[in-house]
Design a protein around this motif. Structure first.
Motif: not given
Length: 299
Positions: A225-234
């Motif tokens: 599988e492949k998982s992607y998560q965007p980087t939160p803007k902080v």
């Protein structure tokens, strides 16, 4: 029995414009895993000097277990310059204590009970610590998560160090810039990022490859599988130690039995929070720690 998690390698002081803070990837990693209720250890070495005293006092204050012998070299320091975005550049001093970690019976015993160990390339720049790292890994049981958080710094790595570490690990953590460097060193042709990752995953028979791409998000590749998560803007205070907090919380979630995508989500959330705090070892909010629901988080 709490599961044992070990960060193995450099213990050093990041000397930032606003003062010195304890750092080094292994201690950062171990500290964040410990916040989720694991029995975490930092393994390194410090000098017989005031910074060595401070290192041991700081780790004690954070209730972090350690095997940190004192050796006849100065405690490691790094001059850190931050740019306008809070992104660091490092000047890492050489011939220091963490270059000279010798393998001890106490380390061998700990390795035999270890559920997860994280190591990098930096602490392998000297033969003494490199030998200790590989000895420790050899003593770990089957099923131990062996995370190679590659951490290429300055010119402190060679093709052989990287290759031996890839053979010794079952999880690789790498960032997009390091991936370009590796592709150049190993002569991987002009593949796109994803294909490069799958090539390394297959070639070294890894369980997973974690790729972080700064503000462009992060990926986890496994054979299935492949998982992607965007980087939160902080609002970033500084990014020092954010990657280690990602690895520490990701490992903690995997050990707690969470699926890859869920572990990935937590890791992104934790590292974004660490970016908003000064230094590499802030205390995490209870709400984050509760997400793993580790049975012994409140022992």
């Amino acid at each position: 029995m709490k599961q044992i998690v070990v960060g193995l390698g450099e213990a050093l002081w990041d000397c930032l414009p606003n003062g010195c803070k304890l750092g080094g990837a292994p201690a950062n990693f171990a500290y964040h895993a410990s916040q989720f209720g694991f029995e975490a250890y930092a393994i390194s070495a410090v000098g017989n000097d005031a910074l060595g005293d401070r290192t041991l006092a700081e780790l004690k204050k954070r209730h972090l277990n350690c095997i940190i012998p004192r050796v006849g070299f100065p405690t490691g320091t790094v001059q850190v310059q931050l740019d306008a975005e809070g992104v660091p550049t490092y000047d890492i001093k050489q011939d220091v204590a963490w270059d000279n970690i010798t393998f001890t019976p106490e380390m061998a015993q700990l390795a035999q009970k270890c559920a997860c160990v994280c190591f990098g390339s930096l602490a392998q720049r000297n033969n003494v610590s490199r030998t200790t790292i590989h000895q420790f890994i050899k003593h770990t049981p089957r099923g131990c998560l062996k995370i190679f958080d590659i951490n290429l710094r300055q010119n402190f790595y060679t093709k052989d160090i990287i290759k031996d570490s890839l053979k010794a690990c079952n999880i690789l953590k790498i960032n997009d810039e390091e991936l370009i460097t590796i592709a150049r060193i190993f002569g991987y042709p002009g593949l796109d990022i994803e294909n490069k990752c799958y090539l390394i995953l297959g070639k070294y028979n890894l369980k997973m490859l974690v790729l972080t791409c700064g503000t462009n998000g992060s990926y986890i590749f496994t054979p299935g599988e492949k998982s992607y998560q965007p980087t939160p803007k902080v609002k970033v205070d500084d990014t020092v130690g954010a990657g280690d907090s990602f690895t520490g919380s990701f490992a903690a979630a995997l050990l707690a039995g969470k699926p890859v995508a869920e572990a990935h989500r937590l890791a992104v959330e934790v590292s974004a929070y660490v970016c908003t705090q000064p230094g590499a070892m802030p205390k995490l909010p209870e709400s984050m720690i509760a997400k793993i629901g580790n049975l012994h988080a409140h022992d």
